[in-house]
Scaffold this active site. Structure first.
Site, PDB file in Angstrom:
ATOM      1  CE1 TYR A  13      -3.618  -1.702   0.090  1.00 49.78           C
ATOM      2  CE2 TYR A  13      -2.647  -3.001   1.739  1.00 49.78           C
ATOM      3  CZ  TYR A  13      -4.028  -3.396   0.947  1.00 49.78           C
ATOM      4  OH  TYR A  13      -4.371  -3.973   0.992  1.00 49.78           O
ATOM      5  CG  HIS A  67      -7.428   5.065   0.916  1.00 49.57           C
ATOM      6  ND1 HIS A  67      -7.863   6.049   0.734  1.00 49.57           N
ATOM      7  CD2 HIS A  67      -8.411   3.846   1.075  1.00 49.57           C
ATOM      8  CE1 HIS A  67      -9.186   5.829   1.203  1.00 49.57           C
ATOM      9  NE2 HIS A  67      -9.147   4.481   1.525  1.00 49.57           N
ATOM     10  CE1 TYR A  76      -4.781  -3.812   5.516  1.00 44.64           C
ATOM     11  CE2 TYR A  76      -4.468  -5.019   7.352  1.00 44.64           C
ATOM     12  CZ  TYR A  76      -4.120  -4.858   6.471  1.00 44.64           C
ATOM     13  OH  TYR A  76      -3.323  -5.752   5.610  1.00 44.64           O
ATOM     14  CG  ASN A 104     -12.564   0.211   4.981  1.00 45.97           C
ATOM     15  OD1 ASN A 104     -12.104   2.084   4.463  1.00 45.97           O
ATOM     16  ND2 ASN A 104     -13.875  -0.325   4.368  1.00 45.97           N
TER      17      ASN A 104
END
Length: 199
Positions: free
Chosen positions: A26, A31, A76, A78
């Site tokens: 990532y 994001h 993460y 969320n």
């Protein structure tokens, strides 16, 4: 004001959070713009978030003359609120003592916007934080990562895509601005931060 005298050691005055997803896969994705900003701030104040606590990586540092905790949630995106709420409870912090760096797909790449409070704007990390701490009255620095190329483009695929080399240059400049804004916000100068860095 709830701040202690500048330069004094002791309890944490502010929690600064960089939103993103953990793991090499990532890194440098849209994001993870919040992580990029927090990494930049950490380097600026010679801090290394290498302690595992509050479901994240963290370290104490001095920013804007105040003691802060720099925190990368490892939950993460969320579920970022789980990590943030745990740290806030531990240090007995109020919402206004929280600063969050996050990505924003409604802003062009490299744009910085400082906000005193507000809704999550569709950003799921912010949504999780608001749900877990029961308030949206915390400052945030939003960093533009660009809109989807076209309406049918999958949003998840877009925010998990990597920046181009040209975009990364813009993002690094934005991260530097976000770090400078953080120093002002922690020192109680959010109006100045908004005037200087919100475009």
């Amino acid at each position: 004001m709830f701040f202690r005298k500048k330069g004094t050691a002791g309890p944490i005055d502010f929690l600064i959070v960089g939103l993103g997803n953990p793991g090499k896969e990532y890194e440098k994705t849209r994001h993870n713009a919040g992580c990029l900003a927090l990494e930049t701030l950490a380097r600026k104040v010679n801090a290394t978030p290498n302690r595992l606590k509050f479901k994240g990586q963290c370290t104490e540092a001095t920013v804007g003359g105040h003691r802060v905790l720099l925190l990368f949630p490892l939950t993460y995106m969320n579920n970022s609120g789980e990590s943030v709420a745990e740290a806030m409870r531990f240090y007995k912090l109020k919402p206004e003592q929280l600063l969050v760096f996050s990505d924003d797909i409604s802003l062009s790449v490299g744009t910085v916007r400082v906000r005193r409070k507000g809704s999550d704007g569709g950003q799921k990390g912010l949504r999780s934080i608001i749900q877990h701490i029961g308030s949206d009255a915390f400052p945030r620095v939003k960093i533009g990562v660009g809109q989807k190329p076209h309406p049918d483009y999958d949003l998840a695929a877009w925010v998990l895509s990597r920046f181009t080399a040209q975009e990364l240059t813009l993002m690094e400049a934005a991260a530097t601005q976000a770090a400078q804004a953080a120093e002002l916000i922690v020192d109680g100068q959010i109006d100045e931060a908004m005037n200087r860095f919100s475009r």
